[in-house]
Enzyme design. Structure first.
Site, short mmCIF file in Angstrom:
data_model
loop_
_atom_site.label_atom_id
_atom_site.label_comp_id
_atom_site.label_asym_id
_atom_site.label_seq_id
_atom_site.Cartn_x
_atom_site.Cartn_y
_atom_site.Cartn_z
N LYS A 15 0.83 -1.22 0.00
CA LYS A 15 0.00 0.00 0.00
C LYS A 15 0.87 1.27 0.00
CE LYS A 15 -2.20 -1.07 3.80
NZ LYS A 15 -1.65 -2.40 4.05
N THR A 16 1.84 1.30 0.90
CA THR A 16 2.68 2.52 0.99
C THR A 16 3.54 2.65 -0.26
OG1 THR A 16 2.75 2.23 3.38
CG2 THR A 16 4.32 3.77 2.43
N LYS A 37 -2.93 9.02 5.84
CA LYS A 37 -2.93 7.68 6.43
C LYS A 37 -3.72 7.87 7.72
CE LYS A 37 -1.01 3.48 7.63
NZ LYS A 37 -0.78 2.24 6.87
N GLY A 115 -4.96 2.89 3.52
CA GLY A 115 -5.66 2.19 4.60
C GLY A 115 -4.68 1.57 5.58
N PRO A 204 6.40 -4.82 -11.14
CA PRO A 204 7.39 -5.89 -10.96
C PRO A 204 8.02 -5.85 -9.56
CG PRO A 204 8.38 -4.07 -12.14
CD PRO A 204 6.94 -3.68 -11.90
N1 LIG Z 1 7.31 -4.12 -6.10
C1 LIG Z 1 8.17 -4.21 -5.08
N2 LIG Z 1 9.46 -4.53 -5.26
C2 LIG Z 1 10.31 -4.63 -4.22
N3 LIG Z 1 9.97 -4.41 -2.95
C3 LIG Z 1 8.69 -4.06 -2.69
C4 LIG Z 1 7.72 -3.95 -3.75
N4 LIG Z 1 6.53 -3.60 -3.19
C5 LIG Z 1 6.75 -3.52 -1.86
N5 LIG Z 1 8.02 -3.80 -1.55
C6 LIG Z 1 8.61 -3.85 -0.19
O1 LIG Z 1 7.71 -4.63 0.62
C7 LIG Z 1 7.56 -4.05 1.91
C8 LIG Z 1 6.08 -3.89 2.23
O2 LIG Z 1 5.51 -2.91 1.37
P1 LIG Z 1 4.62 -1.73 1.92
O3 LIG Z 1 5.23 -1.11 3.14
O4 LIG Z 1 4.35 -0.81 0.79
O5 LIG Z 1 3.30 -2.52 2.34
P2 LIG Z 1 2.01 -1.95 3.07
O6 LIG Z 1 0.85 -2.66 2.49
O7 LIG Z 1 2.01 -0.48 3.04
O8 LIG Z 1 2.27 -2.45 4.58
P3 LIG Z 1 1.48 -1.95 5.90
O9 LIG Z 1 0.30 -2.86 6.01
O10 LIG Z 1 2.52 -2.22 6.98
O11 LIG Z 1 1.13 -0.51 5.75
C9 LIG Z 1 8.30 -2.73 1.89
O12 LIG Z 1 9.44 -2.89 2.68
C10 LIG Z 1 8.70 -2.47 0.45
O13 LIG Z 1 9.98 -1.98 0.40
MG LIG Z 2 1.91 0.90 4.63
#
Ligand SMILES: Nc1ncnc2c1ncn2[C@@H]1O[C@H](COP(=O)(O)OP(=O)(O)OP(=O)(O)O)[C@@H](O)[C@H]1O
Ligand SMILES: [Mg+2]
Length: 230
Positions: A15-16, A37, A115, A204
């Site tokens: 998400k982030t 957020k 979210g 990707p």
């Molecule tokens: N396409 C991608 N390629 C490489 N790394 C990724 C990719 N997407 C996400 N990540 C890595 O995966 C991890 C989780 O992603 P992210 O923090 O965006 O999830 P989130 O859904 O926001 O989590 P939360 O529920 O904690 O808010 C992060 O550390 C990010 O660096």
């Molecule tokens: Mg997040």
């Protein structure tokens, strides 16, 4: 112009990563974009805002709104919001979210709201993320993973949105995990075939992922950003 609530099939699905890259891309396109957020939990960060997600979103969108507007509720425990509020004896005050959202919404042409967890993450005993999306009156974008098991989680998320009558703008498939399974190539086709919901893009796995800026070119290349601007 429309605003969007970005949810996911689970925590940690991207998400982030996606919201911050989207915000930066919208900025580049000259869109007056704001971020929020509404609820975050976790360990208080030593630099930037209490929540690392909020720091990332704030930086990517290049906004200068105060922390209590971008993130009106922060609970300093790395657990779900309902569990955090019970442990910390905090009352979940949803009014503050609507107040701050209205303020930001009047300032920006597009709001991207991240979210927490997934669509049925409880914010209180009887109020879930889906209730929040509904009450904010937003469309939602669903981030889903590509690995095996994603069809089940995606269908459950889509069904919940339908039950709540939350409009779904589309689904973004994020290969956040380098161990993408056999679903990796089939997921977009299968999800679209069953749900009829547009796949906005497939991102990707980026091996050298550092921050939102790393993701910008992939979002520009793999997503139809113009379809989100209307
Ligand atoms: N396409 C991608 N390629 C490489 N790394 C990724 C990719 N997407 C996400 N990540 C890595 O995966 C991890 C989780 O992603 P992210 O923090 O965006 O999830 P989130 O859904 O926001 O989590 P939360 O529920 O904690 O808010 C992060 O550390 C990010 O660096
Ligand atoms: Mg997040």
């Amino acid at each position: 112009m429309k605003s969007y609530f970005i949810t996911a099939t689970d925590t940690g699905v991207g998400k982030t990563t996606v919201t911050s890259a989207l915000a930066a891309c919208m900025q580049k396109l000259g869109i007056n974009v704001g971020v929020m957020k509404p609820i975050a939990t976790g360990i208080v960060q030593k630099t930037g805002f209490k929540s690392s997600d909020v720091s990332i979103l704030h930086r990517a969108a290049q906004v200068n709104d105060p922390e209590d507007e971008i993130n009106p509720i922060f609970m300093p425990l790395p657990v779900s919001p309902y569990d955090a509020s019970k442990t910390l004896d905090l009352k979940f005050d949803k009014k503050i979210i609507f107040e701050k959202f209205a303020k930001l919404k009047s300032k920006y042409d597009m709001m991207l709201v991240e979210g927490i967890g997934g669509i049925l993450t409880p914010l209180s005993k009887d109020y879930f993320v889906a209730d929040l999306i509904k009450e904010l009156g937003l469309e939602t974008i669903i981030i889903t993973r590509s690995t095996l098991g994603t069809l089940n989680h995606t269908m459950m998320t889509v069904h919940t949105c339908h039950d709540y009558k939350i409009p779904i703008t589309g689904i973004i498939i994020n290969n956040y995990d380098e161990n993408g399974g056999p679903e990796e190539t089939n997921a977009p086709t299968t999800i679209y075939e069953i749900t009829g919901i547009p796949i906005l893009g497939v991102l990707p796995f980026v091996r050298d992922y550092e921050n939102y800026a790393t993701m910008i070119p992939y979002v520009e290349k793999n997503m139809d950003l113009k379809s989100l601007i209307s």
